[in-house]
Design a protein around this motif. Structure first.
Motif, PDB file in Angstrom:
ATOM      1  N   UNK A   1      11.303  70.141  13.178  1.00  0.00           N
ATOM      2  CA  UNK A   1      10.325  70.585  14.180  1.00  0.00           C
ATOM      3  C   UNK A   1       9.107  71.213  13.526  1.00  0.00           C
ATOM      4  N   UNK A   2       9.274  71.738  12.319  1.00  0.00           N
ATOM      5  CA  UNK A   2       8.213  72.508  11.668  1.00  0.00           C
ATOM      6  C   UNK A   2       7.655  71.842  10.413  1.00  0.00           C
ATOM      7  N   UNK A   3       8.241  70.739   9.998  1.00  0.00           N
ATOM      8  CA  UNK A   3       7.760  70.032   8.812  1.00  0.00           C
ATOM      9  C   UNK A   3       7.272  68.641   9.200  1.00  0.00           C
ATOM     10  N   UNK A   4       6.495  68.059   8.343  1.00  0.00           N
ATOM     11  CA  UNK A   4       5.943  66.730   8.574  1.00  0.00           C
ATOM     12  C   UNK A   4       6.826  65.671   7.911  1.00  0.00           C
ATOM     13  N   UNK A   5       6.732  64.463   8.383  1.00  0.00           N
ATOM     14  CA  UNK A   5       7.450  63.324   7.817  1.00  0.00           C
ATOM     15  C   UNK A   5       6.603  62.768   6.672  1.00  0.00           C
ATOM     16  N   UNK A   6       6.632  63.458   5.538  1.00  0.00           N
ATOM     17  CA  UNK A   6       5.759  63.088   4.427  1.00  0.00           C
ATOM     18  C   UNK A   6       6.216  61.808   3.725  1.00  0.00           C
ATOM     19  N   UNK A   7       7.491  61.475   3.783  1.00  0.00           N
ATOM     20  CA  UNK A   7       7.955  60.251   3.132  1.00  0.00           C
ATOM     21  C   UNK A   7       7.320  59.025   3.782  1.00  0.00           C
ATOM     22  N   UNK A   8       7.405  58.938   5.084  1.00  0.00           N
ATOM     23  CA  UNK A   8       6.795  57.805   5.788  1.00  0.00           C
ATOM     24  C   UNK A   8       5.293  57.761   5.574  1.00  0.00           C
ATOM     25  N   UNK A   9       4.667  58.896   5.645  1.00  0.00           N
ATOM     26  CA  UNK A   9       3.224  58.964   5.458  1.00  0.00           C
ATOM     27  C   UNK A   9       2.822  58.509   4.065  1.00  0.00           C
TER      28      UNK A   9
ATOM     29  N   UNK B   1       5.248  49.292   3.910  1.00  0.00           N
ATOM     30  CA  UNK B   1       5.042  49.347   5.368  1.00  0.00           C
ATOM     31  C   UNK B   1       6.384  49.317   6.098  1.00  0.00           C
ATOM     32  N   UNK B   2       7.260  48.382   5.694  1.00  0.00           N
ATOM     33  CA  UNK B   2       8.569  48.267   6.348  1.00  0.00           C
ATOM     34  C   UNK B   2       9.394  49.542   6.162  1.00  0.00           C
ATOM     35  N   UNK B   3       9.432  50.054   4.944  1.00  0.00           N
ATOM     36  CA  UNK B   3      10.223  51.253   4.666  1.00  0.00           C
ATOM     37  C   UNK B   3       9.674  52.453   5.421  1.00  0.00           C
ATOM     38  N   UNK B   4       8.357  52.573   5.426  1.00  0.00           N
ATOM     39  CA  UNK B   4       7.724  53.660   6.173  1.00  0.00           C
ATOM     40  C   UNK B   4       8.076  53.567   7.655  1.00  0.00           C
ATOM     41  N   UNK B   5       8.058  52.355   8.191  1.00  0.00           N
ATOM     42  CA  UNK B   5       8.381  52.152   9.605  1.00  0.00           C
ATOM     43  C   UNK B   5       9.831  52.522   9.907  1.00  0.00           C
ATOM     44  N   UNK B   6      10.748  52.066   9.074  1.00  0.00           N
ATOM     45  CA  UNK B   6      12.173  52.342   9.304  1.00  0.00           C
ATOM     46  C   UNK B   6      12.450  53.840   9.201  1.00  0.00           C
ATOM     47  N   UNK B   7      11.926  54.469   8.153  1.00  0.00           N
ATOM     48  CA  UNK B   7      12.133  55.915   7.999  1.00  0.00           C
ATOM     49  C   UNK B   7      11.504  56.663   9.163  1.00  0.00           C
ATOM     50  N   UNK B   8      10.322  56.229   9.586  1.00  0.00           N
ATOM     51  CA  UNK B   8       9.660  56.876  10.724  1.00  0.00           C
ATOM     52  C   UNK B   8      10.470  56.775  12.005  1.00  0.00           C
TER      53      UNK B   8
END
Length: 161
Positions: A13-21, A136-143
């Motif tokens: 809730x307080x951190x960003x999804x930096x891996x996907x980004x 792109x695919x990995x970012x999408x799946x992780x997201x």
């Protein structure tokens, strides 16, 4: 649910999804490598056509959409993951447009037949597009996974109140 897993989900809730980004930004980087490799080529007049103009426009759109999507997935917005998935598919399709046709084409320069795109450059640009698509695919799946986890966690918090 164990306490460690609960804490990990609650921290989302307080951190960003930096891996996907970050993966989306790496996809942009490899797209840049691709188009620099293509556009620095100067083999007669083969590259001076409408297809290259369309490719330049698409590269701009790709970079803008991928950057926007990187910001979206960073904030756990699932819709941007689907945009990244579509961008990944298009990156794979692009292999069969300019690289394949340039690799199979020859031009006459100084009375000699010259291959427009030699094997080394062909392999390099295909690798760039494949890595860009994979990011792109990995970012999408992780997201999608992480936003689903966060949404499920938020739902349990609302129900608990």
């Amino acid at each position: 649910m164990n306490e460690e897993r609960y804490i990990k989900r609650d921290r989302m809730r307080f951190t960003k999804n930096t891996l996907s980004s970050t993966l989306a930004l790496v996809a942009i980087l490899f797209n840049v490598f691709f188009f620099v490799s293509i556009y620095k080529s100067d083999v007669g007049s083969w590259y001076y056509n409408i297809l290259i103009g369309a490719s330049i426009l698409y590269n701009l759109v790709f970079m803008l959409a991928a950057f926007l999507s990187s910001e979206g997935v960073k904030n756990y917005k699932t819709a941007y993951s689907y945009v990244l998935f579509v961008l990944g598919i298009i990156q794979i399709v692009r292999i069969f447009i300019i690289p394949m046709s340039a690799h199979g084409a020859t031009v006459t320069l100084g009375g000699q037949e010259v291959q427009v795109m030699k094997d080394a450059q062909f392999i390099r640009v295909v690798i760039y597009l494949v890595i860009s698509a994979a990011c792109c695919f990995t970012s999408a799946v992780v997201g999608i996974i992480r936003s689903s986890e966060l949404n499920a966690h938020l739902k349990t918090l609302r129900e608990g109140q």
